[in-house]
Design a protein around this motif. Structure first.
Motif, short mmCIF file in Angstrom:
data_model
loop_
_atom_site.label_atom_id
_atom_site.label_comp_id
_atom_site.label_asym_id
_atom_site.label_seq_id
_atom_site.Cartn_x
_atom_site.Cartn_y
_atom_site.Cartn_z
N GLY A 198 11.54 -4.56 -7.97
CA GLY A 198 12.17 -3.43 -7.77
C GLY A 198 11.12 -2.22 -7.50
N ARG A 199 9.90 -2.61 -7.27
CA ARG A 199 8.93 -1.72 -7.23
C ARG A 199 9.23 -1.29 -5.55
N ALA A 200 9.18 0.06 -5.55
CA ALA A 200 9.57 0.55 -3.95
C ALA A 200 8.56 0.13 -3.00
N ALA A 201 9.11 -0.13 -1.97
CA ALA A 201 8.39 -0.61 -0.66
C ALA A 201 7.42 0.54 -0.30
N ALA A 202 7.41 1.71 -0.29
CA ALA A 202 6.76 2.70 0.18
C ALA A 202 5.38 2.83 -0.83
N LEU B 31 4.30 0.07 -2.61
CA LEU B 31 3.45 -1.15 -2.05
C LEU B 31 2.77 -0.89 -1.17
N GLU B 32 3.43 -0.16 0.04
CA GLU B 32 2.40 0.12 1.31
C GLU B 32 1.09 1.01 0.87
N ARG B 33 1.67 1.98 -0.08
CA ARG B 33 0.38 3.03 -0.49
C ARG B 33 -0.56 1.98 -1.19
N VAL B 34 -0.11 1.32 -1.93
CA VAL B 34 -1.18 0.41 -2.91
C VAL B 34 -2.06 -0.47 -1.82
N LYS B 35 -1.27 -1.27 -0.99
CA LYS B 35 -1.98 -2.12 -0.03
C LYS B 35 -3.01 -1.11 0.75
N GLY C 126 4.51 12.54 -0.93
CA GLY C 126 3.62 13.39 0.07
C GLY C 126 2.85 12.66 1.28
N ASN C 127 2.11 13.37 1.92
CA ASN C 127 1.54 12.98 3.28
C ASN C 127 0.29 12.05 2.97
N THR C 128 -0.32 12.03 1.56
CA THR C 128 -1.30 11.27 1.42
C THR C 128 -1.03 9.74 1.00
N LYS C 129 -1.18 8.83 2.05
CA LYS C 129 -0.99 7.38 1.77
C LYS C 129 -1.77 6.44 1.94
#
Length: 305
Positions: free
Chosen positions: A199-203, A205-209, A225-228
């Motif tokens: 259930g963790r949001a894909a966005a 997980l992308e930020r963590v990656k 926000g814009n910081t990814k």
């Protein structure tokens, strides 16, 4: 001792900074009872009023040397989005006129206002500026990253310096060494959860990656926000807002900042009295003037005035 009043006092960032700069805050006001209660808990010797300052009875406010104010920034901040059709934006913008009323009645030697930089683009700013100048004040805008004043947070804000002088007063704000986020983060505190849980949001997980690719197994990142790409723990955190924004990654686990960490990121003292409610504390913290920034600005004003 220099005396001051604090308009739109909130949790007391200006008041705490003033106290630490050796200034006595005689009177503080806010329209929100919860904020007034907690400001009073932290500043028991200050007279408090819960009031819409558009209806303030300025004759009941004690005389003072310095006016401190942080008018509502929500009508000016880009973070609020477009204001069309939202009357709250107009109401929050208009709080700045209470400053003019206070100056007109009491005529203190000076004033310090904090707001978002967009305040300078307010359609009525030229009229507001003209009103302040008509009362005999010079106005000097200072755009400051609070991290440069020792706050462990990159937070760019506008400080307007109002003085009854022949020319605008330019403050000598000495730049401090940046304080890293690691100084207030407690990796043993808070509620951690597994990053790769169902259930963790894909966005997210992308930020963590992206953060792991740059900073390894320990870093902070913005939930929105814009910081990814994440941020290193060895630099100040990004801007603290009125809702949970920053998450910490430690190995395969993550969590949001605790309420206490939000306050420390704002440079509030560790013994600051606050609500037990997490969301309420975060909201008050994000709305505040960082006390250390307030202290440094007040000290520079006193040194130059």
């Amino acid at each position: 001792m220099t005396s001051a009043i604090d308009l739109f006092a909130g949790l007391g960032g200006w008041s705490t900074g003033a106290r630490d700069a050796g200034v006595e805050v005689l009177w503080a006001a806010n329209h929100w009872p919860e904020a007034v209660m907690w400001h009073g808990a932290n500043h028991p010797r200050t007279q408090h009023v819960c009031q819409d300052l558009h209806q303030a009875e300025w004759q009941k406010v004690p005389g003072h040397d310095l006016l401190l104010a942080s008018p509502c920034c929500q009508g000016h901040s880009k973070a609020r989005g477009k204001s069309s059709g939202n009357p709250q934006h107009d109401a929050s913008r208009s709080t700045a006129w209470a400053v003019v009323s206070a100056l007109e009645f009491h005529k203190p030697e000076g004033g310090l206002l904090e707001n978002v930089v967009e305040f300078l683009q307010w359609a009525l700013y030229p009229a507001w500026l003209a009103a302040v100048q008509a009362l005999g004040y010079q106005v000097s805008p200072h755009i400051v990253d609070c991290a440069d004043l020792g706050v462990p947070q990159n937070r760019v804000r506008l400080f307007l310096v109002l003085t009854r002088s022949k020319s605008p007063l330019i403050l000598n704000l000495r730049q401090s060494v940046h304080v890293p986020a690691s100084t207030f983060l407690d990796l043993n505190a808070g509620k951690w959860s597994t990053i790769d849980k169902p259930g963790r949001a894909a966005a997210t997980l992308e930020r963590v990656k992206a953060g792991r690719a740059t900073y390894g197994d320990q870093f902070i990142f913005s939930y929105y926000g814009n910081t990814k790409s994440g941020r290193s723990l060895s630099r100040p955190i990004g801007t603290i807002t009125t809702r949970d924004r920053w998450a910490i990654v430690n190995g395969d686990k993550m969590r949001m900042l605790t309420a206490d960490e939000n306050l420390l990121a704002m440079s509030f003292p560790a013994d600051t009295k606050r609500p037990d409610n997490h969301r309420l504390t975060v909201h008050m913290a994000g709305n505040a003037v960082p006390p250390l920034a307030g202290q440094r600005v007040i000290e520079a004003y006193l040194a130059a005035a």
